[in-house]
Design an enzyme around this catalytic site. Structure first.
Site, PDB file in Angstrom:
ATOM      1  N   SER A  11      41.755  32.998  52.259  1.00 40.06           N
ATOM      2  CA  SER A  11      40.661  34.158  51.986  1.00 40.06           C
ATOM      3  C   SER A  11      39.670  33.515  50.852  1.00 40.06           C
ATOM      4  O   SER A  11      38.316  34.197  50.283  1.00 40.06           O
ATOM      5  CB  SER A  11      41.061  35.297  51.317  1.00 40.06           C
ATOM      6  OG  SER A  11      42.103  35.620  52.383  1.00 40.06           O
ATOM      7  N   TRP A  12      40.033  33.679  49.416  1.00 41.06           N
ATOM      8  CA  TRP A  12      39.766  33.039  48.300  1.00 41.06           C
ATOM      9  C   TRP A  12      38.649  31.797  48.090  1.00 41.06           C
ATOM     10  O   TRP A  12      37.142  32.239  47.605  1.00 41.06           O
ATOM     11  CB  TRP A  12      40.358  33.171  47.186  1.00 41.06           C
ATOM     12  CG  TRP A  12      39.889  33.632  45.782  1.00 41.06           C
ATOM     13  CD1 TRP A  12      40.059  32.953  44.327  1.00 41.06           C
ATOM     14  CD2 TRP A  12      38.372  34.326  45.680  1.00 41.06           C
ATOM     15  NE1 TRP A  12      39.145  33.614  43.268  1.00 41.06           N
ATOM     16  CE2 TRP A  12      38.240  34.257  43.884  1.00 41.06           C
ATOM     17  CE3 TRP A  12      37.467  35.615  46.401  1.00 41.06           C
ATOM     18  CZ2 TRP A  12      37.478  35.170  43.003  1.00 41.06           C
ATOM     19  CZ3 TRP A  12      36.846  36.045  45.702  1.00 41.06           C
ATOM     20  CH2 TRP A  12      36.259  35.851  44.350  1.00 41.06           C
ATOM     21  N   ALA A 141      38.435  38.921  48.220  1.00 45.06           N
ATOM     22  CA  ALA A 141      37.750  38.165  49.281  1.00 45.06           C
ATOM     23  C   ALA A 141      36.985  38.821  50.290  1.00 45.06           C
ATOM     24  O   ALA A 141      36.077  39.441  50.810  1.00 45.06           O
ATOM     25  CB  ALA A 141      38.374  37.120  49.735  1.00 45.06           C
ATOM     26  N   LYS A 192      49.445  40.713  36.709  1.00 44.42           N
ATOM     27  CA  LYS A 192      48.677  42.512  37.349  1.00 44.42           C
ATOM     28  C   LYS A 192      49.188  41.943  38.874  1.00 44.42           C
ATOM     29  O   LYS A 192      49.250  43.262  39.543  1.00 44.42           O
ATOM     30  CB  LYS A 192      47.484  42.217  36.915  1.00 44.42           C
ATOM     31  CG  LYS A 192      46.726  41.105  37.965  1.00 44.42           C
ATOM     32  CD  LYS A 192      46.196  41.700  39.398  1.00 44.42           C
ATOM     33  CE  LYS A 192      45.659  39.528  40.165  1.00 44.42           C
ATOM     34  NZ  LYS A 192      45.414  40.191  41.584  1.00 44.42           N
ATOM     35  N   SER A 255      45.364  44.369  48.356  1.00 41.05           N
ATOM     36  CA  SER A 255      45.607  43.701  47.796  1.00 41.05           C
ATOM     37  C   SER A 255      46.750  42.993  49.092  1.00 41.05           C
ATOM     38  O   SER A 255      47.994  44.250  49.591  1.00 41.05           O
ATOM     39  CB  SER A 255      46.534  44.916  46.798  1.00 41.05           C
ATOM     40  OG  SER A 255      47.472  44.846  46.068  1.00 41.05           O
TER      41      SER A 255
HETATM   42  N1  NAD Z   1      42.073  36.981  48.485  1.00 44.43           N
HETATM   43  C1  NAD Z   1      41.092  37.021  47.096  1.00 44.43           C
HETATM   44  O1  NAD Z   1      40.794  38.287  47.252  1.00 44.43           O
HETATM   45  C2  NAD Z   1      41.585  36.285  45.462  1.00 44.43           C
HETATM   46  C3  NAD Z   1      41.098  36.856  44.706  1.00 44.43           C
HETATM   47  C4  NAD Z   1      40.638  36.233  43.287  1.00 44.43           C
HETATM   48  C5  NAD Z   1      41.880  34.974  43.892  1.00 44.43           C
HETATM   49  N2  NAD Z   1      42.887  35.060  44.670  1.00 44.43           N
HETATM   50  C6  NAD Z   1      44.052  33.835  44.282  1.00 44.43           C
HETATM   51  O2  NAD Z   1      42.810  32.710  44.914  1.00 44.43           O
HETATM   52  C7  NAD Z   1      44.348  31.814  45.438  1.00 44.43           C
HETATM   53  C8  NAD Z   1      44.322  31.750  47.191  1.00 44.43           C
HETATM   54  O3  NAD Z   1      44.946  33.017  47.535  1.00 44.43           O
HETATM   55  P1  NAD Z   1      43.879  33.474  48.291  1.00 44.43           P
HETATM   56  O4  NAD Z   1      44.190  34.985  48.868  1.00 44.43           O
HETATM   57  O5  NAD Z   1      42.227  32.349  49.258  1.00 44.43           O
HETATM   58  O6  NAD Z   1      45.694  32.986  49.832  1.00 44.43           O
HETATM   59  P2  NAD Z   1      45.408  33.730  50.973  1.00 44.43           P
HETATM   60  O7  NAD Z   1      46.823  34.970  50.721  1.00 44.43           O
HETATM   61  O8  NAD Z   1      44.092  34.245  51.933  1.00 44.43           O
HETATM   62  O9  NAD Z   1      45.849  32.435  52.346  1.00 44.43           O
HETATM   63  C9  NAD Z   1      47.039  31.813  52.079  1.00 44.43           C
HETATM   64  C10 NAD Z   1      46.729  30.239  51.967  1.00 44.43           C
HETATM   65  O10 NAD Z   1      47.641  29.724  51.545  1.00 44.43           O
HETATM   66  C11 NAD Z   1      47.587  28.216  52.143  1.00 44.43           C
HETATM   67  N3  NAD Z   1      48.651  28.001  52.150  1.00 44.43           N
HETATM   68  C12 NAD Z   1      50.126  28.573  52.828  1.00 44.43           C
HETATM   69  N4  NAD Z   1      51.235  27.593  52.937  1.00 44.43           N
HETATM   70  C13 NAD Z   1      51.438  26.716  51.950  1.00 44.43           C
HETATM   71  C14 NAD Z   1      51.524  25.439  51.964  1.00 44.43           C
HETATM   72  N5  NAD Z   1      52.943  25.057  52.163  1.00 44.43           N
HETATM   73  N6  NAD Z   1      50.673  24.138  51.666  1.00 44.43           N
HETATM   74  C15 NAD Z   1      49.870  24.499  51.244  1.00 44.43           C
HETATM   75  N7  NAD Z   1      48.553  25.797  51.603  1.00 44.43           N
HETATM   76  C16 NAD Z   1      49.836  26.736  51.676  1.00 44.43           C
HETATM   77  C17 NAD Z   1      47.323  28.362  52.982  1.00 44.43           C
HETATM   78  O11 NAD Z   1      46.526  27.795  53.589  1.00 44.43           O
HETATM   79  C18 NAD Z   1      45.868  29.915  52.598  1.00 44.43           C
HETATM   80  O12 NAD Z   1      44.628  29.283  52.154  1.00 44.43           O
HETATM   81  C19 NAD Z   1      45.557  32.655  44.198  1.00 44.43           C
HETATM   82  O13 NAD Z   1      46.305  32.091  43.724  1.00 44.43           O
HETATM   83  C20 NAD Z   1      44.959  34.452  44.720  1.00 44.43           C
HETATM   84  O14 NAD Z   1      45.652  35.003  43.815  1.00 44.43           O
HETATM   85  C21 NAD Z   1      42.217  35.675  45.412  1.00 44.43           C
HETATM   86  O1  G3P Z   2      45.060  41.805  45.378  1.00 40.31           O
HETATM   87  P1  G3P Z   2      45.681  40.713  45.507  1.00 40.31           P
HETATM   88  O2  G3P Z   2      46.480  41.042  45.482  1.00 40.31           O
HETATM   89  O3  G3P Z   2      45.120  40.521  46.539  1.00 40.31           O
HETATM   90  O4  G3P Z   2      44.765  40.306  44.761  1.00 40.31           O
HETATM   91  C1  G3P Z   2      43.892  39.631  44.784  1.00 40.31           C
HETATM   92  C2  G3P Z   2      42.463  39.205  43.675  1.00 40.31           C
HETATM   93  O5  G3P Z   2      43.369  39.463  42.478  1.00 40.31           O
HETATM   94  C3  G3P Z   2      42.408  41.366  42.938  1.00 40.31           C
HETATM   95  O6  G3P Z   2      40.639  40.529  42.241  1.00 40.31           O
END
Ligand code: NAD
Ligand code: G3P
Length: 329
Positions: A11-12, A141, A192, A255
């Site tokens: 998603s991010w 995201a 967090k 979240s």
């Molecule tokens: N989603 C948000 O709103 C958000 C916001 C800020 C920061 N982040 C951070 O971004 C980072 C990515 O999280 P996200 O939310 O995009 O993920 P997500 O939960 O949306 O998606 C999971 C991701 O993990 C990958 N994945 C699953 N199993 C895997 C494996 N075995 N090997 C490699 N990849 C694998 C999937 O392909 C997918 O890309 C995290 O560190 C998260 O904390 C997310």
């Molecule tokens: O709130 P979560 O657990 O989806 O984490 C996503 C991001 O870190 C929010 O800023």
């Protein structure tokens, strides 16, 4: 046109690719799945995450070849969950990131090494700290996809680098500002997630808003103690990169960590909660890393300890929350 390599298919990565490409950057985008890349190339949408977002394929170039994706980039953005980032980066040669600016958008630590992502990248690719930054701030995201007003903080020891990345992000609905506290921001983003997960456990057990407000207030103190023990620099924890992120993740319907914790509180096993979610709750891995790091620091961390006992020692959530309840003020 700035050239950006985006690493991650979740998603991010999808949300950041939207922001950066719509601002005019050229984004080469690494996703693991061939099918997802093919889908993106033919339909302009990521089939799995934020699938309402349509990409302009004259600026966005999805690929499964990570080396090719980073080759000509000025900036490399890491957006793979921390548990898988080592596996992804190990596909690259040691000098693959030479001369590039690397921005971690990951809010987690390498579970096998209990190490911050930026520390790992500096060591693995022999980079200077000043070439790195992190994306922080309360930003889901899903709300980026809906173009809801959001704020990001870019942390880097080189504030000028952070400001350059802010300029790539700013648009009608994203405000961004630069900050120097890379370690504090990165650790807080890890912690967090643990708190959100614990809020979820409490919610799943039937605790209400009154309890959660106390839990989050105590969490701020727990984070402050831990950060002070690790890196005692002056920092304003009420800033949105710290407190804002803690609040959004603890309270939002979007979240991942809270959702995962809530399932555990309702009786799901860790495995079944993970399988049920199409997304990754970083807090599950973070609990173990922070708990283990704290064996040396010996900071009082009742919330992290409670989450660790539930997730890794299989103590019943209800029992552990009864114990935690006595420790909160
Ligand atoms: N989603 C948000 O709103 C958000 C916001 C800020 C920061 N982040 C951070 O971004 C980072 C990515 O999280 P996200 O939310 O995009 O993920 P997500 O939960 O949306 O998606 C999971 C991701 O993990 C990958 N994945 C699953 N199993 C895997 C494996 N075995 N090997 C490699 N990849 C694998 C999937 O392909 C997918 O890309 C995290 O560190 C998260 O904390 C997310
Ligand atoms: O709130 P979560 O657990 O989806 O984490 C996503 C991001 O870190 C929010 O800023």
């Amino acid at each position: 046109m700035e050239k950006i390599a985006m690493l991650g298919g979740g998603s991010w990565a999808t949300a950041l690719t939207k922001i950066l490409s719509e601002n005019g950057a050229r984004v080469s985008w690494w996703l693991r799945s061939k099918d997802d890349v093919q889908h993106l190339r033919t339909t302009r949408h990521n089939p799995r995450y934020l699938s309402s977002v349509a990409f302009d394929l004259t600026r966005v170039f999805p690929s499964t070849d990570i080396a090719e994706v980073v080759k000509d980039a000025d900036w490399v953005v890491l957006a793979v969950p921390a548990a898988f980032v080592k596996e992804a980066l190990d596909k690259l040669e040691r000098d693959a990131l030479k001369g590039k600016r690397v921005i971690s958008a990951i809010k987690g630590m390498l579970p096998s090494r209990n190490e911050l992502v930026t520390d790992y990248v500096v060591e693995r690719f022999r980079l200077k700290d000043e070439c790195l930054g992190v994306v922080a701030g309360p930003c889901h995201a899903e709300e980026v996809a809906l173009e809801k007003q959001s704020y990001l903080t870019i942390g880097s020891p080189d504030v000028a680098l952070a400001e350059q990345f802010c300029q790539l992000l700013r648009n009608r609905y994203v405000r961004a500002h630069a900050a120097a506290d890379l370690d504090g921001i990165e650790y807080c983003a890890v912690m967090k997630n643990i708190i959100a997960l614990t809020c979820g456990i409490a919610h799943g057990l039937g605790y209400g808003d009154n309890f959660q407000a106390v839990l989050v207030s105590n969490a701020v103190q727990e984070i402050r103690r831990f950060l002070h023990a690790l890196s005692p620099e002056p920092r304003d924890l009420s800033a949105s990169a710290y407190l804002g992120d803690l609040l959004v993740t603890s309270y939002s319907q979007f979240s991942r960590n809270r959702t995962f914790g809530s399932m555990v509180g309702r009786g799901y096993s860790v495995k079944s909660a993970q399988l049920e979610m199409n997304m990754i709750a970083e807090g599950y891995y973070a609990v173990k890393s922070i708990y283990e790091l704290n064996k040396q620091l010996k900071v009082s961390m009742p919330i992290t300890s409670a989450a660790y006992h539930v997730l890794y020692e299989k103590i019943a959530p209800a029992v552990e929350l009864e114990i935690l309840k006595e420790k909160l003020r």
